[in-house]
Design an enzyme around this catalytic site. Structure first.
Site, PDB file in Angstrom:
ATOM      1  N   MET A 261       0.852  -1.183   0.000  1.00  0.00           N
ATOM      2  CA  MET A 261       0.000   0.000   0.000  1.00  0.00           C
ATOM      3  C   MET A 261       0.884   1.228   0.000  1.00  0.00           C
ATOM      4  O   MET A 261       1.891   1.269   0.696  1.00  0.00           O
ATOM      5  CB  MET A 261      -0.894   0.010   1.221  1.00  0.00           C
ATOM      6  CG  MET A 261      -1.894   1.144   1.240  1.00  0.00           C
ATOM      7  SD  MET A 261      -2.977   1.143  -0.180  1.00  0.00           S
ATOM      8  CE  MET A 261      -3.751  -0.467  -0.025  1.00  0.00           C
ATOM      9  N   CYS A 262       0.493   2.224  -0.757  1.00  0.00           N
ATOM     10  CA  CYS A 262       1.266   3.456  -0.838  1.00  0.00           C
ATOM     11  C   CYS A 262       0.377   4.639  -0.498  1.00  0.00           C
ATOM     12  O   CYS A 262      -0.847   4.532  -0.467  1.00  0.00           O
ATOM     13  CB  CYS A 262       1.851   3.630  -2.234  1.00  0.00           C
ATOM     14  SG  CYS A 262       2.982   2.294  -2.708  1.00  0.00           S
ATOM     15  N   GLY A 263       1.002   5.760  -0.247  1.00  0.00           N
ATOM     16  CA  GLY A 263       0.282   7.006  -0.055  1.00  0.00           C
ATOM     17  C   GLY A 263       0.681   7.972  -1.149  1.00  0.00           C
ATOM     18  O   GLY A 263       1.871   8.117  -1.457  1.00  0.00           O
TER      19      GLY A 263
ATOM     20  N   ARG B 127       0.890   4.912   5.872  1.00  0.00           N
ATOM     21  CA  ARG B 127       0.477   3.991   4.811  1.00  0.00           C
ATOM     22  C   ARG B 127       1.686   3.371   4.117  1.00  0.00           C
ATOM     23  O   ARG B 127       1.653   2.199   3.742  1.00  0.00           O
ATOM     24  CB  ARG B 127      -0.356   4.737   3.754  1.00  0.00           C
ATOM     25  CG  ARG B 127      -1.709   5.209   4.198  1.00  0.00           C
ATOM     26  CD  ARG B 127      -2.355   6.061   3.109  1.00  0.00           C
ATOM     27  NE  ARG B 127      -2.584   5.294   1.891  1.00  0.00           N
ATOM     28  CZ  ARG B 127      -3.713   4.656   1.592  1.00  0.00           C
ATOM     29  NH1 ARG B 127      -4.733   4.677   2.443  1.00  0.00           N
ATOM     30  NH2 ARG B 127      -3.840   4.003   0.455  1.00  0.00           N
TER      31      ARG B 127
ATOM     32  N   THR C  73       4.592   7.941  -0.760  1.00  0.00           N
ATOM     33  CA  THR C  73       5.207   7.033   0.202  1.00  0.00           C
ATOM     34  C   THR C  73       4.985   5.604  -0.285  1.00  0.00           C
ATOM     35  O   THR C  73       4.066   5.347  -1.071  1.00  0.00           O
ATOM     36  CB  THR C  73       4.607   7.200   1.602  1.00  0.00           C
ATOM     37  OG1 THR C  73       3.223   6.818   1.580  1.00  0.00           O
ATOM     38  CG2 THR C  73       4.725   8.638   2.076  1.00  0.00           C
TER      39      THR C  73
END
Length: 556
Positions: A1-3, A32, A54
């Site tokens: 999962m990324c932000g 995240r 991120t």
């Protein structure tokens, strides 16, 4: 999962605008994606802005920092490619999908629409074409990953998660692919290239959005069964013994064929979601991680959805690795012996008997009312924003504590090391799992129920998925939804409602999600197959049954 996040604003405007990303938003994005963060500032004409990303490293041997940038583009990707013509499974085990997709865009003149047609899997993304001054954004056709926006003609903010202070922030509709065109001192056009099943009536779009005639083929939700007149698909001798009734149904070769097909699709869906990952837990580096550290977890109430997911995950997670089963309970007059704890332990015994070589970590997550109130007010409310109902509060809060995964195993403190967590979202909406489905069938009949199930599947993005993605990802874990795999959704959408459930004629423990209950029986999960449906918020005892779920929450 990324932000992911970007902000662009016209510096010549007399109105106060900012070309920097809110620090509170950045901190949420880092939770995240705790493995890497980076930021790029840009300027063109009278515009200034920033792109921030991120990374939670789950795919590929090498981490790909975000944003990926060149002199011609910036790319922020928050997604998982599990299938499609663009990427093969073998490639995904060695390279990150972010780098593969960015390379494809560079080699194909930034053709976002063509790329989207070749992907299967959950995602949200931001892609800025510097040369053409075009910004492309989208959530996948089911809206499985969060994306929020705040837009006007002189500024634009896009982000995975916000906070309550951002009063005008809204969820980006999972309606298709949006394209922003930038003039010298204003956004000159916002185009939507809609999914083929897009329904303007049920989608809240800004008035400035122009809907293109170019549609993106994805799901075919046309009710092919609408003219059928025979509703007795599940035709079997019924008895008070639900197990006996389901055995009779499985003797029907027509019913059995559907059950076997759904088993195959769910098995493939779970396989992709537990194998397309790095073999490392969230606490270790690759050269330090032990085989006895859990890398995969399941949100585990002991109900039919979560028990099937755990059983199927066992087929593909290496036997030496434990699987964490997260079971959450909220204080009920000094006790945590809530319904989901009871069914969780019963299903744990059943799954251990069927899969005895696995170490199953049953994580008892017990939450006091004091801690619940404190975390809701100081933290969870910001993740749920911009949603604000009592139902959002109870479901979001329960999920946050479940995915935090701090609890006990046999009275010994334990925090899950899993980086991937499987959730059962989508089963009830597609297979008729709610009381409202039974009531609708009684009032207006099968065809209306079938149309309602399709509508709820299409609208699951704004009802649940954006919120649940923001909540679960806050702990640096990646939520994955096997029941919302494209192949599973397409198969179930083609079935008539009476091929999925029989919420009136059959006895309790069989009628809702009947097709899935038959899947459980066929897999050997006979006990959980007959458990009555219980909503998550009531099973864990976080919710007050006297409160109306659609009312605005004062606690948020």
């Amino acid at each position: 999962m990324c932000g992911i996040a970007c902000v662009l604003c016209c510096e010549n405007s007399t109105e106060r605008t900012s070309s920097t990303i809110d620090n509170i938003v950045k901190e949420s994005l880092k939770r995240r994606g705790p493995d890497c963060s980076d930021e790029r500032s840009i300027s063109f004409d009278t515009w200034k802005g920033s792109f921030y990303g991120t990374v939670l490293h789950t795919q590929g041997s090498d981490l790909t920092p975000q944003p990926v940038y060149s002199s011609e583009s910036l790319f922020l990707w928050n997604g998982d490619v599990f299938d499609g013509s663009l990427i093969t499974d073998n490639v995904l085990h060695h390279q990150s999908d972010t780098s593969i997709l960015n390379r494809w865009l560079e080699n194909n003149s930034g053709d976002v629409l063509k790329m989207i047609k070749m992907l299967q899997g959950p995602y949200s993304f931001i892609y800025f074409d510097m040369k053409r001054r075009l910004l492309w954004i989208s959530r996948d056709a089911l809206g499985r990953h969060s994306l929020l926006w705040d837009i006007d003609d002189i500024s634009l903010l896009i982000c995975s998660v916000g906070h309550k202070g951002m009063n005008t922030l809204l969820e980006v509709p999972a309606a298709g692919v949006f394209c922003f065109e930038f003039g010298n001192d204003s956004i000159t056009n916002i185009s939507l290239y809609p999914w083929s099943h897009f329904d303007k009536i049920s989608c809240d779009l800004p008035s400035t959005v122009v809907i293109s005639d170019t549609k993106l083929d994805y799901f075919d939700f046309t009710p092919k069964w609408i003219e059928f007149k025979t509703y007795d698909f599940f035709n079997a001798e019924c008895s008070e013994n639900s197990s006996h009734t389901m055995d009779n149904l499985l003797d029907n070769p027509v019913v059995l064929e559907l059950v076997d097909k759904l088993i195959d699709l769910l098995t493939n869906s779970v396989q992709k979601r537990v194998t397309v990952r790095r073999s490392v837990c969230r606490n270790c580096s690759p050269d330090q991680c032990s085989d006895d550290h859990a890398k995969v977890g399941v949100l585990f109430s002991g109900g039919i959805d979560s028990t099937i997911l755990a059983y199927l995950a066992n087929k593909f997670v290496p036997q030496e690795e434990p699987i964490d089963l997260m079971n959450v309970a909220f204080d009920q007059k000094g006790s945590f012996n809530v319904p989901d704890r009871k069914t969780g332990l019963l299903s744990l015994d059943e799954i251990r008997s069927l899969c005895p070589n696995r170490r199953w970590n049953f994580v008892e997550i017990n939450i006091s009312r004091l801690e619940l109130a404190e975390k809701q007010q100081t933290h969870i409310t910001h993740l749920i924003h911009p949603l604000k109902t009592i139902l959002d509060e109870s479901l979001g809060s329960a999920l946050w504590f479940a995915c935090r995964a701090e609890g006990h195993i046999d009275n010994v403190p334990y925090t899950s090391s899993s980086k991937i967590i499987l959730l059962g979202n989508g089963a009830d909406e597609q297979l008729g799992g709610y009381t409202r489905h039974r009531n609708l069938l009684k009032r207006t009949g099968w065809n209306d129920l079938g149309i309602q199930l399709i509508k709820e599947t299409i609208e699951i993005s704004k009802r649940n998925l954006g919120r649940d993605d923001r909540i679960a990802s806050d702990h640096g874990r990646q939520p994955r939804f096997p029941f919302l795999d494209e192949n599973v959704v397409s198969f179930l959408a083609d079935l008539a409602p009476w091929q999925k459930c029989n919420p009136v004629s059959f006895p309790p423990g069989t009628r809702d999600k009947l097709l899935l209950r038959l899947v459980a029986v066929k897999l050997g999960l006979r006990q959980c197959a007959s458990f009555p449906k219980r909503a998550f918020q009531f099973g864990c005892r976080i919710a007050n049954s006297k409160e109306k779920g659609d009312s605005c929450s004062e606690r948020l």
